[in-house]
Design a protein around this motif. Sequence first.
Motif, PDB file in Angstrom:
ATOM      1  N   LEU A  44       0.839  -1.189   0.000  1.00 55.05           N
ATOM      2  CA  LEU A  44       0.000   0.000   0.000  1.00 55.05           C
ATOM      3  C   LEU A  44       0.876   1.242   0.000  1.00 55.05           C
ATOM      4  O   LEU A  44       1.718   1.421   0.877  1.00 55.05           O
ATOM      5  N   VAL A  45       0.691   2.095  -1.005  1.00 54.02           N
ATOM      6  CA  VAL A  45       1.406   3.363  -1.094  1.00 54.02           C
ATOM      7  C   VAL A  45       0.417   4.464  -0.733  1.00 54.02           C
ATOM      8  O   VAL A  45      -0.669   4.539  -1.300  1.00 54.02           O
ATOM      9  N   SER A  46       0.784   5.311   0.235  1.00 49.63           N
ATOM     10  CA  SER A  46      -0.086   6.390   0.713  1.00 49.63           C
ATOM     11  C   SER A  46       0.693   7.697   0.747  1.00 49.63           C
ATOM     12  O   SER A  46       1.916   7.701   0.850  1.00 49.63           O
ATOM     13  N   ARG A  47      -0.054   8.811   0.702  1.00 47.41           N
ATOM     14  CA  ARG A  47       0.544  10.140   0.815  1.00 47.41           C
ATOM     15  C   ARG A  47       0.177  10.747   2.156  1.00 47.41           C
ATOM     16  O   ARG A  47      -0.899  10.504   2.688  1.00 47.41           O
ATOM     17  N   SER A  48       1.032  11.594   2.661  1.00 53.68           N
ATOM     18  CA  SER A  48       0.707  12.382   3.834  1.00 53.68           C
ATOM     19  C   SER A  48      -0.379  13.378   3.447  1.00 53.68           C
ATOM     20  O   SER A  48      -0.329  13.971   2.370  1.00 53.68           O
ATOM     21  N   ALA A  49      -1.357  13.580   4.313  1.00 52.63           N
ATOM     22  CA  ALA A  49      -2.420  14.552   4.049  1.00 52.63           C
ATOM     23  C   ALA A  49      -1.912  15.982   4.174  1.00 52.63           C
ATOM     24  O   ALA A  49      -2.491  16.894   3.588  1.00 52.63           O
ATOM     25  N   SER A  50      -0.833  16.188   4.916  1.00 58.75           N
ATOM     26  CA  SER A  50      -0.344  17.546   5.151  1.00 58.75           C
ATOM     27  C   SER A  50       0.917  17.911   4.367  1.00 58.75           C
ATOM     28  O   SER A  50       1.255  19.087   4.264  1.00 58.75           O
ATOM     29  N   ASP A  51       1.622  16.915   3.817  1.00 61.51           N
ATOM     30  CA  ASP A  51       2.855  17.184   3.081  1.00 61.51           C
ATOM     31  C   ASP A  51       2.933  16.256   1.873  1.00 61.51           C
ATOM     32  O   ASP A  51       3.188  15.058   2.024  1.00 61.51           O
ATOM     33  N   PRO A  52       2.739  16.761   0.656  1.00 71.38           N
ATOM     34  CA  PRO A  52       2.713  15.911  -0.536  1.00 71.38           C
ATOM     35  C   PRO A  52       4.051  15.247  -0.860  1.00 71.38           C
ATOM     36  O   PRO A  52       4.100  14.357  -1.703  1.00 71.38           O
ATOM     37  N   ASP A  53       5.107  15.650  -0.192  1.00 69.82           N
ATOM     38  CA  ASP A  53       6.411  15.026  -0.430  1.00 69.82           C
ATOM     39  C   ASP A  53       6.725  13.908   0.561  1.00 69.82           C
ATOM     40  O   ASP A  53       7.792  13.311   0.505  1.00 69.82           O
ATOM     41  N   VAL A  54       5.784  13.604   1.460  1.00 71.71           N
ATOM     42  CA  VAL A  54       5.950  12.497   2.403  1.00 71.71           C
ATOM     43  C   VAL A  54       5.065  11.343   1.936  1.00 71.71           C
ATOM     44  O   VAL A  54       3.856  11.497   1.764  1.00 71.71           O
ATOM     45  N   VAL A  55       5.705  10.197   1.718  1.00 72.00           N
ATOM     46  CA  VAL A  55       5.026   9.016   1.188  1.00 72.00           C
ATOM     47  C   VAL A  55       5.231   7.864   2.159  1.00 72.00           C
ATOM     48  O   VAL A  55       6.333   7.671   2.678  1.00 72.00           O
ATOM     49  N   HIS A  56       4.170   7.113   2.391  1.00 75.43           N
ATOM     50  CA  HIS A  56       4.220   5.948   3.279  1.00 75.43           C
ATOM     51  C   HIS A  56       3.993   4.688   2.452  1.00 75.43           C
ATOM     52  O   HIS A  56       3.114   4.658   1.586  1.00 75.43           O
ATOM     53  N   VAL A  57       4.780   3.677   2.732  1.00 72.10           N
ATOM     54  CA  VAL A  57       4.610   2.378   2.087  1.00 72.10           C
ATOM     55  C   VAL A  57       4.398   1.354   3.186  1.00 72.10           C
ATOM     56  O   VAL A  57       5.212   1.246   4.111  1.00 72.10           O
ATOM     57  N   THR A  58       3.301   0.620   3.089  1.00 66.54           N
ATOM     58  CA  THR A  58       3.008  -0.450   4.035  1.00 66.54           C
ATOM     59  C   THR A  58       3.094  -1.767   3.281  1.00 66.54           C
ATOM     60  O   THR A  58       2.468  -1.920   2.227  1.00 66.54           O
ATOM     61  N   GLU A  59       3.885  -2.685   3.809  1.00 62.49           N
ATOM     62  CA  GLU A  59       4.054  -3.987   3.168  1.00 62.49           C
ATOM     63  C   GLU A  59       3.802  -5.100   4.170  1.00 62.49           C
ATOM     64  O   GLU A  59       4.184  -4.985   5.333  1.00 62.49           O
ATOM     65  N   GLY A  60       3.164  -6.157   3.708  1.00 62.83           N
ATOM     66  CA  GLY A  60       2.964  -7.373   4.487  1.00 62.83           C
ATOM     67  C   GLY A  60       3.458  -8.555   3.676  1.00 62.83           C
ATOM     68  O   GLY A  60       3.104  -8.694   2.495  1.00 62.83           O
ATOM     69  N   TRP A  61       4.263  -9.402   4.281  1.00 65.43           N
ATOM     70  CA  TRP A  61       4.907 -10.518   3.596  1.00 65.43           C
ATOM     71  C   TRP A  61       4.604 -11.824   4.311  1.00 65.43           C
ATOM     72  O   TRP A  61       4.383 -11.838   5.524  1.00 65.43           O
ATOM     73  N   THR A  62       4.673 -12.912   3.581  1.00 65.53           N
ATOM     74  CA  THR A  62       4.441 -14.226   4.175  1.00 65.53           C
ATOM     75  C   THR A  62       5.481 -14.535   5.237  1.00 65.53           C
ATOM     76  O   THR A  62       5.182 -15.210   6.213  1.00 65.53           O
ATOM     77  N   SER A  63       6.708 -14.018   5.054  1.00 64.38           N
ATOM     78  CA  SER A  63       7.755 -14.180   6.071  1.00 64.38           C
ATOM     79  C   SER A  63       8.839 -13.137   5.834  1.00 64.38           C
ATOM     80  O   SER A  63       8.967 -12.585   4.734  1.00 64.38           O
ATOM     81  N   GLU A  64       9.629 -12.885   6.858  1.00 67.61           N
ATOM     82  CA  GLU A  64      10.748 -11.963   6.717  1.00 67.61           C
ATOM     83  C   GLU A  64      11.755 -12.511   5.708  1.00 67.61           C
ATOM     84  O   GLU A  64      12.333 -11.771   4.921  1.00 67.61           O
ATOM     85  N   GLU A  65      11.953 -13.808   5.711  1.00 66.99           N
ATOM     86  CA  GLU A  65      12.889 -14.432   4.775  1.00 66.99           C
ATOM     87  C   GLU A  65      12.441 -14.220   3.331  1.00 66.99           C
ATOM     88  O   GLU A  65      13.263 -13.927   2.458  1.00 66.99           O
ATOM     89  N   ASP A  66      11.127 -14.373   3.069  1.00 75.02           N
ATOM     90  CA  ASP A  66      10.623 -14.141   1.716  1.00 75.02           C
ATOM     91  C   ASP A  66      10.850 -12.696   1.293  1.00 75.02           C
ATOM     92  O   ASP A  66      11.246 -12.423   0.163  1.00 75.02           O
ATOM     93  N   HIS A  67      10.604 -11.769   2.209  1.00 72.53           N
ATOM     94  CA  HIS A  67      10.828 -10.357   1.900  1.00 72.53           C
ATOM     95  C   HIS A  67      12.279 -10.114   1.508  1.00 72.53           C
ATOM     96  O   HIS A  67      12.571  -9.501   0.484  1.00 72.53           O
TER      97      HIS A  67
END
Length: 105
Positions: A44-67
């Motif tokens: 999931l890629v998201s933007r900050s509501a208050s600063d358009p140059d701040v981007v958040h990436v949320t990732e979920g993986w089957t395991s840390e090793e797979d990542h």
Amino acid sequence: MIANYGFNATLTAKPRMGDRLVELLLTGLNEGSPGASEHCVVYLVSRSASDPDVVHVTEGWTSEEDHHRIFAREAAQAIVAQFAGMLAKDPEYTDYVPVRGKAAF
């Protein structure tokens, strides 16, 4: 599949480069890219509501090793190399162990 490992990354782009950073991060969903892997269950890629140059990436993986295995590949390293030059500061990471939730995009 269930996410057993995940993290949130906060990326601060150089001034007025937020749009380019978002576009680049979304290529991570293209075929052959990390987010398209069967082991990546949340990207999931998201933007900050208050600063358009701040981007958040949320990732979920089957395991840390797979990542780590997927991110060692050329496609992932190419994306990381490209966004590194767009950043105003080092990314901030928060790792976590997903418990339960819902995602519908």
